[in-house]
Write an enzyme that holds these catalytic residues in place. Sequence first.
Site, short mmCIF file in Angstrom:
data_model
loop_
_atom_site.label_atom_id
_atom_site.label_comp_id
_atom_site.label_asym_id
_atom_site.label_seq_id
_atom_site.Cartn_x
_atom_site.Cartn_y
_atom_site.Cartn_z
N SER A 1 -74.01 22.68 38.92
CA SER A 1 -75.33 23.06 39.44
C SER A 1 -75.25 23.81 40.75
CB SER A 1 -76.19 21.81 39.68
OG SER A 1 -76.44 21.18 38.47
N HIS B 1 -75.25 26.87 32.47
CA HIS B 1 -75.93 25.77 33.17
C HIS B 1 -77.16 25.31 32.41
CE1 HIS B 1 -78.62 24.26 36.56
NE2 HIS B 1 -77.58 23.45 36.59
N GLU C 1 -78.86 28.88 31.73
CA GLU C 1 -78.59 29.98 32.64
C GLU C 1 -77.12 30.35 32.50
OE1 GLU C 1 -81.41 29.95 36.27
OE2 GLU C 1 -80.78 27.88 36.10
N ASN D 1 -83.45 27.30 40.67
CA ASN D 1 -83.46 26.67 42.00
C ASN D 1 -83.59 27.67 43.13
OD1 ASN D 1 -83.63 24.03 41.24
ND2 ASN D 1 -81.43 23.82 40.99
#
Length: 298
Positions: free
Chosen positions: A120, A141, A153, A192
């Site tokens: 991550s 991911h 991702e 994120n």
Amino acid sequence: MNFNNITVAGSGVLGSQIAFQTAFKGFTVNVYDMNEEALGKAKERISHLKAYYQKDLGVSDDQFDEGFKRLSFFSDLGEAVKEADLVIEAIPEVADIKTAFYQELGKVAPEKTIFATNSSTLLPSQFAEATGRPSKFLALHFANEIWKNNTAEVMKHPGTDPAVFDSVIDFAKAIGMVALPLQKEQPGYILNSLLVPFLDAAEMLLIKEVADVQTIDKTWMIATGAPMGPFAILDVVGIKTAYHIVKTKAEATGQEELTKLADLLKTEYLDKGKLGRETGEGFYKYPDPAFMDQDFLK
Ligand code: NAD
């Protein structure tokens, strides 16, 4: 590149979900972990997924069991990857552990095998050399609860072969994900990179006493049509995670507002057992949070 045999290394929270979803979609999957005990836990974790696949996807007992039968479990890395077309790594988020793993994997995996990390926060370029095959390495991911939060991702590092990148995108689609290609390395990927600054900004409005939780969420929801505001999202992420992020930043920067925010999250939420949705209360009370109320947006 034809992917048939997949190995998932690390069978914890995410590894067991990735392994089952891949097997459920028809691939032959080897699950690798450090020892029999960890593999026993993985089998248990995967069995527990059945109720979720039934509730969320309407999957039958037989369909789930068919998926389970395509899984094999290994504590010997060489055996686990002997025929692997792709290895998906989901071992702990600790750089030294991952580096040592890739050094070993690079030695025992066949030349054809592509490696993907589910990390991550760590960038693939950090491990590219350790793999011994940088052109066949990239990040793939997933999100927690992969069967319904189905983003994948897919991120290159500067040395990733474009054909490898394309083949992993196709694989992600084949296991039921929406593949989201990232052409360059980016800490936090796309999600994120967007979410963290957004949540930070909301928390700053609160701690500066510009507005209260509900006013901030209401503004966002009405103005953008979003179903949730930032504090409702923080309840899903979990206030413990939010607290750790804020505390780390407060310690690193010494910024007074961040320290105040960390204290608020601790005393008003964590110490009172309000951890977010998982405990039934955070910024809102569940199962009927105020932001779902018909009158909330008035
Ligand atoms: P976890 O702690 O639940 O599982 C890690 C597993 O790896 C355990 O089963 C452990 O026994 C095993 N392990 C430890 N060292 C190993 C080694 N050397 N070789 C093989 N297996 C080893 O962790 P997790 O939450 O599943 O996270 C794994 C990876 O996935 C991390 O890189 C994390 O950043 C990423 N990730 C996690 C989430 C999440 O929500 N938990 C979401 C997306 C990505």
